[in-house]
Write a protein that holds these residues in place. Structure first.
Motif, short mmCIF file in Angstrom:
data_model
loop_
_atom_site.label_atom_id
_atom_site.label_comp_id
_atom_site.label_asym_id
_atom_site.label_seq_id
_atom_site.Cartn_x
_atom_site.Cartn_y
_atom_site.Cartn_z
N ALA A 398 -4.81 3.20 0.19
CA ALA A 398 -3.58 3.48 -0.75
C ALA A 398 -4.37 3.74 -2.15
CB ALA A 398 -2.61 2.28 -0.64
N ALA A 399 -5.14 3.02 -2.69
CA ALA A 399 -5.72 3.26 -3.93
C ALA A 399 -6.65 4.44 -3.87
CB ALA A 399 -6.67 1.78 -4.13
N SER A 400 -7.32 4.54 -2.85
CA SER A 400 -8.00 5.85 -2.74
C SER A 400 -7.18 7.17 -2.74
CB SER A 400 -9.00 5.85 -1.28
OG SER A 400 -9.84 4.74 -1.53
N ALA A 401 -6.09 7.04 -2.10
CA ALA A 401 -5.34 8.10 -2.08
C ALA A 401 -4.68 8.57 -3.69
CB ALA A 401 -3.94 8.03 -1.34
N VAL A 402 -4.37 7.50 -4.28
CA VAL A 402 -3.94 7.60 -5.62
C VAL A 402 -5.18 8.16 -6.66
CG1 VAL A 402 -3.35 6.48 -7.76
CG2 VAL A 402 -2.24 5.93 -5.58
N TYR A 403 -6.29 7.58 -6.13
CA TYR A 403 -7.52 8.19 -7.16
C TYR A 403 -7.75 9.84 -6.64
CZ TYR A 403 -12.39 8.55 -8.46
OH TYR A 403 -13.44 9.13 -8.79
N ALA A 404 -7.72 10.00 -5.46
CA ALA A 404 -7.95 11.13 -5.10
C ALA A 404 -7.05 12.38 -5.56
CB ALA A 404 -8.06 11.43 -3.36
N ALA A 405 -5.72 11.85 -5.40
CA ALA A 405 -4.64 12.70 -6.08
C ALA A 405 -4.87 12.92 -7.62
CB ALA A 405 -3.34 12.08 -5.96
N ARG A 406 -5.16 11.79 -8.33
CA ARG A 406 -5.63 12.22 -9.78
C ARG A 406 -6.74 13.18 -10.21
NH1 ARG A 406 -2.87 8.73 -13.24
NH2 ARG A 406 -4.55 9.27 -14.91
N CYS A 407 -7.81 13.05 -9.05
CA CYS A 407 -8.80 13.95 -9.27
C CYS A 407 -8.44 15.52 -8.76
CB CYS A 407 -9.99 13.39 -8.13
SG CYS A 407 -10.66 11.92 -8.77
N THR A 408 -7.57 15.38 -7.67
CA THR A 408 -7.34 16.70 -7.30
C THR A 408 -6.50 17.44 -8.20
OG1 THR A 408 -7.01 16.10 -4.95
CG2 THR A 408 -5.86 18.11 -5.63
N THR A 418 -4.96 0.24 -16.21
CA THR A 418 -3.83 -0.32 -15.69
C THR A 418 -4.02 -0.12 -14.06
OG1 THR A 418 -2.62 0.53 -17.63
CG2 THR A 418 -1.30 0.15 -15.64
N LEU A 419 -4.59 1.06 -13.50
CA LEU A 419 -4.62 1.06 -12.18
C LEU A 419 -5.58 -0.03 -11.57
CD1 LEU A 419 -4.52 4.91 -11.81
CD2 LEU A 419 -2.90 3.27 -10.74
N LYS A 420 -6.76 -0.31 -12.33
CA LYS A 420 -7.71 -1.34 -11.92
C LYS A 420 -7.21 -2.47 -11.96
CE LYS A 420 -12.37 -2.83 -13.13
NZ LYS A 420 -13.44 -2.82 -14.13
N PRO A 428 -15.84 3.03 -8.72
CA PRO A 428 -16.94 3.09 -7.74
C PRO A 428 -16.42 2.52 -6.40
CG PRO A 428 -17.87 2.43 -9.86
CD PRO A 428 -16.33 2.16 -9.88
N GLN A 429 -15.67 1.71 -6.35
CA GLN A 429 -15.27 0.98 -4.93
C GLN A 429 -14.39 2.12 -3.93
OE1 GLN A 429 -13.68 -2.38 -6.80
NE2 GLN A 429 -14.70 -3.92 -5.45
N LEU A 430 -13.83 3.00 -4.71
CA LEU A 430 -12.81 3.78 -4.12
C LEU A 430 -13.58 5.32 -3.72
CD1 LEU A 430 -9.73 3.25 -6.12
CD2 LEU A 430 -10.30 2.11 -4.14
N VAL A 431 -14.48 5.57 -4.15
CA VAL A 431 -15.34 6.83 -4.11
C VAL A 431 -15.52 7.45 -2.43
CG1 VAL A 431 -17.42 8.29 -4.59
CG2 VAL A 431 -16.36 6.99 -6.32
N ASP A 432 -15.99 6.34 -1.91
CA ASP A 432 -16.28 6.72 -0.60
C ASP A 432 -15.16 7.02 0.45
OD1 ASP A 432 -18.97 6.35 -0.76
OD2 ASP A 432 -18.93 4.26 0.05
N CYS A 433 -13.93 6.33 0.16
CA CYS A 433 -12.69 6.59 0.89
C CYS A 433 -11.94 7.83 0.40
CB CYS A 433 -11.82 5.32 1.11
SG CYS A 433 -10.14 5.63 1.94
#
Length: 483
Positions: A398-408, A418-420, A428-433
């Motif tokens: 779920a956190a990786s989906a939020v991070y990838a969406a913000r990057c996209t 705030t997200l952290k 760095p913990q979310l980059v792989d997913c």
């Protein structure tokens, strides 16, 4: 101290020793005004009765008596001067050699030893031996001492000013060294200026993201923090294991076809997202503990959805509806029997933290707009459809989906404090997913499984599937595959 016999004084105007005339020293007035520092006697008593010239006793003027200066007394003066110089260790000694012979009452004495004048500052009177006699310095000598003291003070002030200036110079050099910029720091400053983040203030962490729901009793604002702490602590207990190597008749592609079809059924029945994510959770948990034949895989999916809708929905679909939507491949009795088998294997544990409960919370922490929210759900559904994401826990997906969406969507910064704080994950913990989700996004338009892609290509969902995937995450993924 022994003294030599008194030499009879010659008459005034007689020639002295060596034919030189006797110079008579003027005596300071005794009746001077009080407080005058220069009103002193020229010399005091040194052992003989001295009548100073100009003093009148019983109406008769007294004659001036000339006294000799002995070698022993001169030696005593030298010893006193050396003792005073030794006591003033931290002060500057000013030594003045007397070029002329000692003067007594203004008359130079022949054969007397020359005594140096070692006077820097008028020291406190040192107690002398009982045999020593005290003398007083004449006013002209006192003036000379005061002038030398002033010179010494001026020299000290100059030294202090030089020391202060040297300190300022050294401090300025140090500060200039600290302010020196390296080449790398200059490049960093330029890159920050180019991105417009050079002078941005420090981000404030938004602790209360539920402020808007304060009056919503269904939101459970008072308990929401404790609820999510509990979800994070127990999410691994209901997490499916890596089971594909145990299944003999099922592979990853077959599972992806099943999830794609169930997302289509979920959309046609207009069910809640909670029911979809619970359905996928039940399927994976059951496959983790029991080997299922390939011909019963769709039956497993239908029964899992029936359980999830009964748990989450107010009006769940009927069993006959599921039979019809499966084109009567399975009977009503088969669906109910599989439902009973699933509940037995799961020990009736249905209250589990799925991906959705974390998605709802993390999307709220990101302060989203319509595009942002739909992009997160699009990436999350791509994630649960593919078996590769099973190795990540639900909160990380779920956190990786939020991070990838913000990057996209090119949100800056890509990951906030705030997200952290609310997710418990750093970038760095979310980059792989997130790389994996971006890769699924890049292949969605070319895949045979088009349900998720078409669902989020609609204008009702802001057409987020049509957005190009994050180049940053795709480049990182391609480098990872090459390595």
């Amino acid at each position: 101290m022994a003294s030599r016999p008194i030499v009879p004084q010659q008459a005034r105007g007689d020639a002295g020793v060596g034919g030189a005339g006797v110079a008579v020293h003027k005596q300071t007035k005794k009746n001077a005004a009080p407080g005058d520092g220069r009103s002193r006697r020229a010399l005091g008593d040194i052992g003989n009765v001295v009548n100073v010239r100009g003093v009148v006793v019983d109406g008769k003027p007294q004659q001036q008596i000339r006294r000799p200066l002995t070698r022993s007394f001169c030696a005593q003066l030298l010893a006193n001067a050396q003792a005073v110089a030794a006591a003033e260790k931290n002060k500057k000694n000013v030594c003045v050699n007397v070029e002329k012979a000692p003067v007594l009452d203004g008359v130079p004495k022949r054969g007397a030893a020359a005594a140096p004048k070692a006077i820097q500052k008028k020291p406190a009177a040192k107690p002398l031996p009982a045999t020593a006699k005290v003398i007083e310095i004449s006013p002209d000598v006192e003036e000379e001492v005061e002038v030398k003291e002033e010179k010494v003070k001026e020299e000290k002030k100059k030294d202090e000013v030089e020391v202060k200036n040297n300190k300022k110079v050294t401090e300025g050099a140090r500060s200039s060294k600290k302010k020196q910029h390296t080449f790398s720091s200059a490049l960093t400053a330029r890159s920050k200026a180019a991105h417009g983040i050079a002078n941005k203030p420090k981000e404030q962490i938004v602790l209360d993201i539920d402020e808007a729901d304060a009056n919503n009793h269904l939101a459970g604002v008072e308990y929401v923090e404790d609820i999510y702490k509990f979800y994070k602590s127990v999410e691994n207990e209901s997490r499916p294991n890596d089971y594909m190597h145990l299944q003999t008749d099922i592979n990853e592609k077959m599972r992806a076809i099943l999830i794609d079809w169930l997302i289509d059924v979920h959309q046609k029945f207009e069910l809640s997202p909670e029911a979809l994510y619970l359905t996928v959770n039940l399927i994976d948990r059951f496959l983790s503990v029991k080997v299922v034949p390939g011909r019963e895989l769709q039956l497993l999916g239908m029964s899992a959805m029936l359980i999830a809708t009964k748990y989450e929905e107010i009006w769940p679909p009927e069993v006959n509806d599921l039979v019809c939507i499966a084109d009567r491949t399975y009977t009503r009795e088969q669906i109910l029997l599989m439902e009973k088998t699933i509940l037995g294997r799961m020990k009736w544990t249905l209250t589990v933290p799925t991906h959705y409960v974390f998605l709802a919370r993390f999307i709220k922490a990101s302060i989203p707009d319509l595009k942002m929210e739909n992009m997160v759900y699009f990436l999350a559904e791509l994630g649960i459809m593919h078996y590769e994401t099973i190795r990540f826990c639900p909160s990380m997906v779920a956190a990786s989906a939020v991070y990838a969406a913000r990057c996209t969507l090119n949100k800056t910064p890509t990951w906030t404090d705030t997200l952290k704080f609310h997710t418990g994950y750093s970038e760095p913990q979310l980059v792989d997913c997130a790389k994996l989700l971006a890769y699924f996004h890049s292949k969605a338009s070319e895949s045979r499984l088009q349900v998720v892609y078409k669902k989020y290509s609609s204008s009702l969902r802001a057409g987020v599937a049509l957005f190009p995937p994050s180049k940053y995450l795709l480049c990182a993924e391609s480098r990872l595959q090459v390595a």
